[in-house]
Design an enzyme around this catalytic site. Sequence first.
Site, mmCIF file in Angstrom:
data_model
loop_
_atom_site.group_PDB
_atom_site.id
_atom_site.type_symbol
_atom_site.label_atom_id
_atom_site.label_comp_id
_atom_site.label_asym_id
_atom_site.label_seq_id
_atom_site.Cartn_x
_atom_site.Cartn_y
_atom_site.Cartn_z
ATOM 1 N N ARG A 125 -9.336 -12.536 1.953
ATOM 2 C CA ARG A 125 -10.031 -13.737 1.482
ATOM 3 C C ARG A 125 -9.187 -14.995 1.696
ATOM 4 O O ARG A 125 -9.726 -16.098 1.828
ATOM 5 C CB ARG A 125 -10.437 -13.571 0.025
ATOM 6 C CG ARG A 125 -9.309 -13.481 -0.980
ATOM 7 C CD ARG A 125 -9.719 -12.791 -2.257
ATOM 8 N NE ARG A 125 -9.976 -11.372 -2.035
ATOM 9 C CZ ARG A 125 -10.341 -10.525 -3.002
ATOM 10 N NH1 ARG A 125 -10.497 -10.951 -4.240
ATOM 11 N NH2 ARG A 125 -10.538 -9.253 -2.737
ATOM 12 N N LYS A 141 0.858 -1.180 0.000
ATOM 13 C CA LYS A 141 0.000 0.000 0.000
ATOM 14 C C LYS A 141 0.893 1.229 0.000
ATOM 15 O O LYS A 141 1.707 1.417 0.905
ATOM 16 C CB LYS A 141 -0.905 0.011 1.238
ATOM 17 C CG LYS A 141 -1.910 -1.122 1.269
ATOM 18 C CD LYS A 141 -2.780 -1.043 2.509
ATOM 19 C CE LYS A 141 -3.698 -2.242 2.642
ATOM 20 N NZ LYS A 141 -4.710 -2.326 1.579
ATOM 21 N N ASP A 151 -2.047 -8.185 -1.451
ATOM 22 C CA ASP A 151 -2.919 -7.259 -0.738
ATOM 23 C C ASP A 151 -4.378 -7.731 -0.740
ATOM 24 O O ASP A 151 -5.239 -7.068 -0.166
ATOM 25 C CB ASP A 151 -2.816 -5.857 -1.358
ATOM 26 C CG ASP A 151 -3.389 -4.775 -0.463
ATOM 27 O OD1 ASP A 151 -3.487 -5.012 0.757
ATOM 28 O OD2 ASP A 151 -3.758 -3.706 -0.975
#
Length: 516
Positions: free
Chosen positions: A369, A294, A365
């Site tokens: 999940r 990020k 990233d």
Amino acid sequence: MKKPLLWCAAALISFSSLAITPQPFLQTKVQFSQSQQQADILVLLVPEKSGELNLTQWSRASRTQINRAIQVAEFTGKSGSKLEIIAPVGLDYGRIVLLGVGEPAKLSRAKAEEIGASLSTHVNATSAKRVHVNSQLISDTALNTSMSTALAHGMELRNYRFDRFKSKPEARPAQQYSWQVADVAASQARYQQLHALAQGVFTARELTNLPGSNGYPEAFANYAHEVLAPLGVKVTILGPEQVKALGMGSLYGVSQGSDKKAHLLIAHWPGAEGQPIALVGKGNTFDTGGYNLKTAAASILRMQTDKAGGAAVVGAIQALAGQQAAVNVVGVVPLSINMISGDAQLPGDVVTAGDGSTIEVGNTDAEGRLILADGIWYAREHLKARAIVDIATLTGAKVGALGSVYSAVFTEHSDIEQTLHQAGELVQERVWRLPLAGYETITKSRIADRINTGSPGAQAGAIFLKHFAGDTPWAHIDMAGDAFSDSAKGIHPEGANGYGVRLLTEWVQLYQQQAN
């Protein structure tokens, strides 16, 4: 089939690295009675269009002054309106606050909670130590109970403070509230239910607010144990080696670049017989993005909130246990911290999940999940859940689609969707169903069974997770953008707001009632 791992908390929990301990959240005190109490402030709940006010305790001079003020201010009792009268004539109160509640029969629980939150900010701006709330103008006994307790609940929710890292924190609200109600026993019982719910919200806020270096996987799990175990919740914490031994490579891989490895928290409230309802929450305790780093400073600064889904599950289990709810429910929180090092997972790596599926890591990233996959599988395979709902701050695509007004819900089971919708409307943590049909192949991988990316993003996350629920009735809630309040508003203070606790707590009970 792997042998189910049962409740063996004592053997698996280590408190050696516990960094954060629970603390009391409220200094305010609440009591209910049928009589007028001495106080610094009198709050009178006023229905809309009540006409001239004439309480038996008021003198002629008091009535004249108060009704003259109502006339001049054009106060009608509209929902949420307030009129304050300083130093009322002939009364031993420093202030009277007339608080409009609209038409009581039409006032929703959520609106009553907002009015309570507004009242708390008003009182907190004064030096009052004792507050008496008079509800006698609400003549219907059931409405009197529900409204008074919803107001009290809203006040509590707004009074939360996250101040554990301040060297000199401001004093927390510490008033004593006396509520004059029609039915003391009913009001006290309902308040206790809502107070337990508030405590669950506070725990979720606290866990979500914890910085990444304090709320790492083991610390999160141990904090949850300290909160839940005294309530009779059966807590199991699986450490990194247990995670690996069960074959949960999808969960384990996300934290492999950190010295704080993956954990799995299982919290079981056995309030009823039968198969449990499972709540699975994303507990990524800090998200750098891994090697798909990020790069936006504002985004990465807030990434301790990536554990908000897991925090919501812990808070909901706490609330249900505190309410002694007649439900068999289990919370599962896969815990990770997504870091970069020489050992970290790389884009393009292939991992093997607990069910044996191979997963191409198309983007490090998209880690949420990955950890949820093994959490959902564990709930299905080892806990034999009769229904699974997972909740996560999963995708930016959800924020683009729905903003923060609704969470996205994905499911093929209308009974789950309908009860989630009902619960969301009740507490104003609203959900909107998005489609799964037509997107079945978007997580197909060239080199593995599936890939953890795809477009559109929100559907890709849901389609990916759906596989791990198998034939178990399942729904996925994407709460991205909902977990953090940039400023104090309504029942929420600034910061983590505990989103999902009230939604899940109400949903579990509605779903259980439907099954009965």
